[in-house]
Design a protein around this motif. Structure first.
Motif, short mmCIF file in Angstrom:
data_model
loop_
_atom_site.label_atom_id
_atom_site.label_comp_id
_atom_site.label_asym_id
_atom_site.label_seq_id
_atom_site.Cartn_x
_atom_site.Cartn_y
_atom_site.Cartn_z
N THR A 56 0.82 -1.21 0.00
CA THR A 56 0.00 0.00 0.00
C THR A 56 0.86 1.26 0.00
O THR A 56 1.90 1.32 0.64
N ILE A 57 0.38 2.25 -0.73
CA ILE A 57 1.02 3.56 -0.80
C ILE A 57 -0.02 4.61 -0.45
O ILE A 57 -1.12 4.61 -1.02
N GLY A 58 0.31 5.51 0.47
CA GLY A 58 -0.60 6.59 0.83
C GLY A 58 0.00 7.93 0.45
O GLY A 58 1.10 8.27 0.87
N ILE A 59 -0.72 8.69 -0.37
CA ILE A 59 -0.29 10.03 -0.78
C ILE A 59 -1.09 11.02 0.07
O ILE A 59 -2.25 11.31 -0.21
N LEU A 60 -0.46 11.51 1.12
CA LEU A 60 -1.13 12.29 2.15
C LEU A 60 -1.30 13.76 1.77
O LEU A 60 -0.40 14.36 1.18
N PRO A 61 -2.40 14.36 2.21
CA PRO A 61 -2.58 15.79 1.99
C PRO A 61 -1.77 16.62 2.99
O PRO A 61 -1.61 17.83 2.82
N LEU A 62 -1.24 15.99 4.00
CA LEU A 62 -0.56 16.65 5.11
C LEU A 62 0.96 16.65 4.93
O LEU A 62 1.49 15.96 4.06
N GLU A 63 1.65 17.37 5.81
CA GLU A 63 3.10 17.43 5.76
C GLU A 63 3.78 16.32 6.56
O GLU A 63 4.98 16.14 6.47
N ASP A 64 3.01 15.57 7.35
CA ASP A 64 3.56 14.58 8.27
C ASP A 64 3.25 13.17 7.80
O ASP A 64 2.09 12.76 7.75
N ARG A 65 4.29 12.40 7.46
CA ARG A 65 4.09 11.01 7.02
C ARG A 65 3.47 10.15 8.13
O ARG A 65 2.80 9.16 7.85
N GLU A 66 3.71 10.53 9.37
CA GLU A 66 3.17 9.76 10.51
C GLU A 66 1.65 9.83 10.59
O GLU A 66 1.03 9.07 11.33
N ALA A 67 1.03 10.72 9.84
CA ALA A 67 -0.43 10.85 9.84
C ALA A 67 -1.12 9.72 9.06
O ALA A 67 -2.33 9.55 9.14
N ALA A 68 -0.36 8.95 8.32
CA ALA A 68 -0.92 7.86 7.51
C ALA A 68 -1.58 6.82 8.41
O ALA A 68 -1.16 6.60 9.55
N ASN A 69 -2.58 6.15 7.87
CA ASN A 69 -3.21 5.07 8.63
C ASN A 69 -2.21 3.93 8.81
O ASN A 69 -1.22 3.83 8.08
N GLU A 70 -2.46 3.09 9.79
CA GLU A 70 -1.50 2.04 10.18
C GLU A 70 -1.26 0.98 9.11
O GLU A 70 -0.32 0.19 9.21
N TYR A 71 -2.07 0.95 8.07
CA TYR A 71 -1.95 -0.08 7.03
C TYR A 71 -1.18 0.42 5.79
O TYR A 71 -1.07 -0.30 4.80
N ASP A 73 2.08 1.13 3.81
CA ASP A 73 3.49 0.74 3.79
C ASP A 73 4.39 1.93 3.48
O ASP A 73 5.41 2.13 4.13
N THR A 74 4.02 2.68 2.45
CA THR A 74 4.83 3.82 2.02
C THR A 74 3.96 5.07 2.08
O THR A 74 3.00 5.20 1.31
N ALA A 75 4.30 5.96 3.00
CA ALA A 75 3.56 7.22 3.15
C ALA A 75 4.34 8.33 2.45
O ALA A 75 5.54 8.48 2.64
N ILE A 76 3.62 9.09 1.63
CA ILE A 76 4.22 10.22 0.92
C ILE A 76 3.51 11.49 1.39
O ILE A 76 2.33 11.68 1.10
N ALA A 77 4.21 12.31 2.15
CA ALA A 77 3.66 13.58 2.62
C ALA A 77 3.76 14.61 1.51
O ALA A 77 4.79 14.72 0.85
N THR A 78 2.67 15.35 1.28
CA THR A 78 2.70 16.37 0.24
C THR A 78 2.51 17.78 0.78
O THR A 78 2.98 18.72 0.16
N GLY A 79 1.79 17.93 1.90
CA GLY A 79 1.48 19.26 2.40
C GLY A 79 0.61 20.06 1.45
O GLY A 79 0.53 21.28 1.55
N MET A 80 -0.07 19.39 0.53
CA MET A 80 -0.83 20.05 -0.53
C MET A 80 -2.32 20.14 -0.27
O MET A 80 -3.05 20.66 -1.09
#
Length: 161
Positions: A56-71, A73-80
Motif C-alpha cells: 500500500t502507498i498513501g499520498i497524504l494531503p498533510l506534511e507529516d508522514r506519521e499521519a498515515a493510517n496504520e496499514y 506501507d509507504t507514506a508520501i507527505a505532500t502538504g498540498m
C-alpha cells in the motif's frame, strides 16, 4: 499494477466492507494499492490489501508522514491539502472509485484527464460527459474490469470457496 482507490474519508459500515473487500481482492492478485493514506475508504482498502499480503502507498494531503493510517506501507507527505487529489490517480495505472463526496469526484476528473481507466462501485456517474466510468457491483468485477482495461486480457480469477 498500481491501482488508485478513491472514496470518502467518512464512510458507513457497508461502505467499509466494500472497501476492505476491494483491498483484499487487489492484494490477492498482487496489485499495489495507491490511496490518500488517511481514514475511511483509504484505511479500509489498505486494511484489506494488507490482510491479503498486498502493498500500500498513501499520498497524504498533510506534511507529516506519521499521519498515515496504520496499514500504509509507504507514506508520501505532500502538504498540498486537496491539491494532492491530482496525485492519487496519477500514480495508479487504473482507478477504482467508491462512494464519496466532491473530493472523490475531483479525483475521478483527474483520472479521466490522465487517461486512466475508471471503474466505480456506488460512486459518481458523469453521464452528460463523453467520458466512460464503468460501473460495477462487486469488488471482483471491479478488479476484473481494470485488469481487462490495462492488460487487454480477460482475466479469470475464480477462487475456490
Amino acid at each position: 499494477m498500481r491501482v488508485s482507490i478513491i472514496g470518502g474519508g467518512t464512510i458507513t459500515d457497508a461502505e467499509t466492507a466494500v472497501a476492505v473487500a476491494v483491498g483484499r481482492e487487489l492484494g490477492e492478485r498482487g496489485h499495489t494499492v495507491v490511496c490518500g493514506g488517511l481514514g475511511g475508504t483509504m484505511e479500509a482498502v489498505c486494511r484489506g490489501a494488507k490482510a491479503a499480503g498486498g502493498e500500500t502507498i498513501g499520498i497524504l494531503p498533510l506534511e507529516d508522514r506519521e499521519a498515515a493510517n496504520e496499514y500504509v506501507d509507504t507514506a508520501i507527505a505532500t502538504g498540498m491539502g486537496h491539491a494532492r487529489n491530482a496525485l492519487v490517480p496519477l500514480n495508479g495505472d487504473a482507478v477504482i472509485a467508491l462512494s464519496g463526496g466532491p473530493g472523490t469526484l475531483s479525483e475521478i476528473g483527474f483520472a479521466l484527464v490522465y487517461g486512466r481507466p475508471v471503474v466505480g462501485i456506488d460512486t459518481h456517474d458523469v453521464p452528460d460527459l463523453d467520458l466512460e466510468i464503468e460501473l460495477v457491483e462487486t469488488p471482483k468485477a471491479a478488479v476484473d474490469a481494470l485488469e481487462r482495461a490495462v492488460d487487454g486480457s480477460d482475466c479469470d480469477h475464480e477462487r475456490e470457496s
